[in-house]
Design a protein around this motif. Sequence first.
Motif, mmCIF file in Angstrom:
data_model
loop_
_atom_site.group_PDB
_atom_site.id
_atom_site.type_symbol
_atom_site.label_atom_id
_atom_site.label_comp_id
_atom_site.label_asym_id
_atom_site.label_seq_id
_atom_site.Cartn_x
_atom_site.Cartn_y
_atom_site.Cartn_z
ATOM 1 N N GLY A 1 28.888 20.134 34.265
ATOM 2 C CA GLY A 1 29.607 21.401 34.313
ATOM 3 C C GLY A 1 30.957 21.305 34.978
ATOM 4 O O GLY A 1 31.836 22.149 34.731
ATOM 5 N N GLU A 2 31.169 20.258 35.792
ATOM 6 C CA GLU A 2 32.432 20.163 36.522
ATOM 7 C C GLU A 2 33.608 19.824 35.613
ATOM 8 O O GLU A 2 34.750 20.158 35.926
ATOM 9 N N TYR A 3 33.358 19.097 34.495
ATOM 10 C CA TYR A 3 34.499 18.759 33.640
ATOM 11 C C TYR A 3 34.605 19.675 32.418
ATOM 12 O O TYR A 3 35.396 19.417 31.512
ATOM 13 N N LEU A 4 33.827 20.744 32.411
ATOM 14 C CA LEU A 4 33.990 21.775 31.392
ATOM 15 C C LEU A 4 34.723 22.969 31.992
ATOM 16 O O LEU A 4 34.684 23.187 33.200
ATOM 17 N N PRO A 5 35.423 23.756 31.186
ATOM 18 C CA PRO A 5 36.158 24.906 31.726
ATOM 19 C C PRO A 5 35.221 25.931 32.365
ATOM 20 O O PRO A 5 34.114 26.172 31.884
ATOM 21 N N PHE A 6 35.689 26.524 33.457
ATOM 22 C CA PHE A 6 34.975 27.625 34.099
ATOM 23 C C PHE A 6 35.602 28.932 33.626
ATOM 24 O O PHE A 6 36.806 29.121 33.761
ATOM 25 N N VAL A 7 34.804 29.806 33.074
ATOM 26 C CA VAL A 7 35.298 31.088 32.577
ATOM 27 C C VAL A 7 34.482 32.198 33.230
ATOM 28 O O VAL A 7 33.253 32.160 33.231
ATOM 29 N N THR A 8 35.184 33.164 33.800
ATOM 30 C CA THR A 8 34.521 34.320 34.395
ATOM 31 C C THR A 8 35.119 35.594 33.806
ATOM 32 O O THR A 8 36.276 35.610 33.374
ATOM 33 N N VAL A 9 34.326 36.624 33.781
ATOM 34 C CA VAL A 9 34.768 37.929 33.307
ATOM 35 C C VAL A 9 34.485 38.936 34.400
ATOM 36 O O VAL A 9 33.413 38.921 35.014
ATOM 37 N N GLY A 10 35.470 39.784 34.661
ATOM 38 C CA GLY A 10 35.265 40.757 35.723
ATOM 39 C C GLY A 10 36.284 41.868 35.684
ATOM 40 O O GLY A 10 37.182 41.911 34.829
ATOM 41 N N GLY A 11 36.156 42.755 36.579
ATOM 42 C CA GLY A 11 37.073 43.877 36.677
ATOM 43 C C GLY A 11 37.013 44.468 38.071
ATOM 44 O O GLY A 11 36.182 44.097 38.893
ATOM 45 N N GLY A 12 37.914 45.385 38.353
ATOM 46 C CA GLY A 12 37.938 46.007 39.664
ATOM 47 C C GLY A 12 38.960 47.118 39.731
ATOM 48 O O GLY A 12 39.730 47.360 38.796
ATOM 49 N N SER A 13 38.954 47.781 40.859
ATOM 50 C CA SER A 13 39.932 48.846 41.073
ATOM 51 C C SER A 13 40.203 48.962 42.561
ATOM 52 O O SER A 13 39.400 48.532 43.392
ATOM 53 N N GLY A 14 41.356 49.530 42.899
ATOM 54 C CA GLY A 14 41.724 49.687 44.295
ATOM 55 C C GLY A 14 43.037 50.446 44.413
ATOM 56 O O GLY A 14 43.611 50.911 43.426
ATOM 57 N N VAL A 15 43.502 50.570 45.641
ATOM 58 C CA VAL A 15 44.788 51.223 45.903
ATOM 59 C C VAL A 15 45.637 50.271 46.724
ATOM 60 O O VAL A 15 45.134 49.395 47.435
ATOM 61 N N GLU A 16 46.957 50.459 46.622
ATOM 62 C CA GLU A 16 47.879 49.566 47.300
ATOM 63 C C GLU A 16 49.091 50.359 47.794
ATOM 64 O O GLU A 16 49.617 51.201 47.087
ATOM 65 N N LYS A 17 49.501 50.104 49.014
ATOM 66 C CA LYS A 17 50.718 50.685 49.597
ATOM 67 C C LYS A 17 51.693 49.555 49.845
ATOM 68 O O LYS A 17 51.450 48.661 50.651
ATOM 69 N N VAL A 18 52.787 49.556 49.083
ATOM 70 C CA VAL A 18 53.788 48.497 49.191
ATOM 71 C C VAL A 18 54.944 49.003 50.036
ATOM 72 O O VAL A 18 55.421 50.133 49.857
ATOM 73 N N SER A 19 55.428 48.186 50.943
ATOM 74 C CA SER A 19 56.581 48.549 51.766
ATOM 75 C C SER A 19 57.837 48.690 50.896
ATOM 76 O O SER A 19 58.069 47.897 49.977
ATOM 77 N N ARG A 20 58.644 49.745 51.177
ATOM 78 C CA ARG A 20 59.883 49.937 50.425
ATOM 79 C C ARG A 20 60.899 48.848 50.706
ATOM 80 O O ARG A 20 61.851 48.679 49.953
ATOM 81 N N TYR A 21 60.677 48.103 51.800
ATOM 82 C CA TYR A 21 61.649 47.081 52.176
ATOM 83 C C TYR A 21 61.276 45.703 51.639
ATOM 84 O O TYR A 21 61.725 44.683 52.141
ATOM 85 N N THR A 22 60.411 45.699 50.619
ATOM 86 C CA THR A 22 60.127 44.453 49.906
ATOM 87 C C THR A 22 60.734 44.547 48.524
ATOM 88 O O THR A 22 61.147 45.624 48.069
ATOM 89 N N SER A 23 60.807 43.424 47.842
ATOM 90 C CA SER A 23 61.396 43.425 46.502
ATOM 91 C C SER A 23 60.607 44.324 45.561
ATOM 92 O O SER A 23 61.185 45.064 44.756
ATOM 93 N N GLN A 24 59.287 44.263 45.663
ATOM 94 C CA GLN A 24 58.483 45.115 44.790
ATOM 95 C C GLN A 24 58.642 46.583 45.161
ATOM 96 O O GLN A 24 58.770 47.452 44.289
ATOM 97 N N GLY A 25 58.669 46.892 46.482
ATOM 98 C CA GLY A 25 58.823 48.282 46.911
ATOM 99 C C GLY A 25 60.167 48.850 46.510
ATOM 100 O O GLY A 25 60.280 50.016 46.112
#
Length: 479
Positions: A97-121
């Motif tokens: 199994g180590e030399y075969l590809p590992f594939v996972t399926v998943g999902g999620g949700s959440g919230v994020e507060k980004v600082s305005r003083y970052t490039s993304q903010g």
Amino acid sequence: MRNNRIPNGLGVVVALTLLNAACTVPRMVSKTENRSVPASYNGSPDSTNSGKMRWQAFFTDPNLTALIDTALANNQELNMTLQEIQISNNEILARKGEYLPFVTVGGGSGVEKVSRYTSQGAADAVTDIKPGKETPDVLPNSYIGAFASWEVDIWHKLRNARKSAVASYLASIEGRNFQVTNLVAEVANSYYELLALDNQLEIIQRNIEILNNALSIIRQEKEAAKVTELAVRRFEAEVYKTQNLQYDIQQRIVETENRINFLVGRFPQHVQRNSRIFGDLAPAKISAGTPAQLLENRPDIRRAERRLEAAKIDVGVARANFYPSLHLSASLGVMAFNPIYLVNTPASLIGSLIGDLVGPVVNRNAITATYKSANARQIQAVYDYERTVLNAYIEVVNQWSSINNLEKSYSTKNNQVQALTQSTGISLRLFTSARADYMEVLLTQRDVLEARMDLIETRMRQMNAMVNIYRALGGGWNR
């Protein structure tokens, strides 16, 4: 605009430098095993090998074969070894199994507060979700996707690790076969010892009866004033001594029975046997074959060979750690700040494909130590293989010599018993006719008891030597 990228030529030089540094491997110290064996055992040209016989054909006593069959089914140590084999088989699956590809399926949700003083903010501050609707400071997020990772086995490191696991698995099977060989031999040796003890106990009980009869005669002679009280007491002491031997043999019978019960995996109980056949037992004729056949027949030699194979492969696995490894990772899914937008494709689609080429350059102590240890274990496996072959050859030679010498010894002891048995009656007749003293009668009785006990002991050793050479030739595991 200022260009911060590394020039293509310089990037190639850096990559080549890293690759060259990563590919520098310490020198390997290897050793080749010596597979040569003598052409024969003490000049014997025989090519027939009794070790290839199935144990059901080699052992003909039905009580013994039933015990061996039960031991092979119930022996706890053997069953533990079967689980070790299963563990080794699972290791193969893990390595694959180590030399075969590992594939996972998943999902999620959440919230994020980004600082305005970052490039993304800062970017979010000037970007509207919709015309006239600003991006909020606290932004929810939901995603569903598939994620894959794969180490491309460029140097066959992972495949070689699987080959090593396969060799270890095969070695564990040979270990189980060797354990079966030893178990069969141990049950047979204990069984023959039990038969011998039964016969020794019978001889002691008969000797006690003879001594009691002689004691009666001595007492009659004392009443007739032909002997003193000393003669009576000496004979009584001899009776007590022989009775004490009886108790010792009885205890050894209990212990030998329970040793067999332990081997067959059951609580103490009577071991079914026919002790009367012991006097008619004769060691089976053994053909040793050629020493080269040991390499095929002996499971411990094949186990050492498999371990050596695994150790050689492990050196290649450890060597591959010095080379760069290529890792690929990819993902594909949908993501949105509102779950209702997840189905709005292609706007909600996310994806990535990343390749990393990584090799050790500085502080390679750990992989260097692993590589040197693999080399040392490979050399160790060579010595273990050679030691196993040498030990197998010596075992056969020793047991072969033991069979020949015990055969001569049994013939001599049998003549001794016959002579002493005749002298017993003679000494008693001479004593009653006052032509011999009581000590001659006493010593003759003692000598004949010891000779008969030794004769049974020699027969048991003959049977054990037969079993041991069958085991030494690799017999017992092939059902």
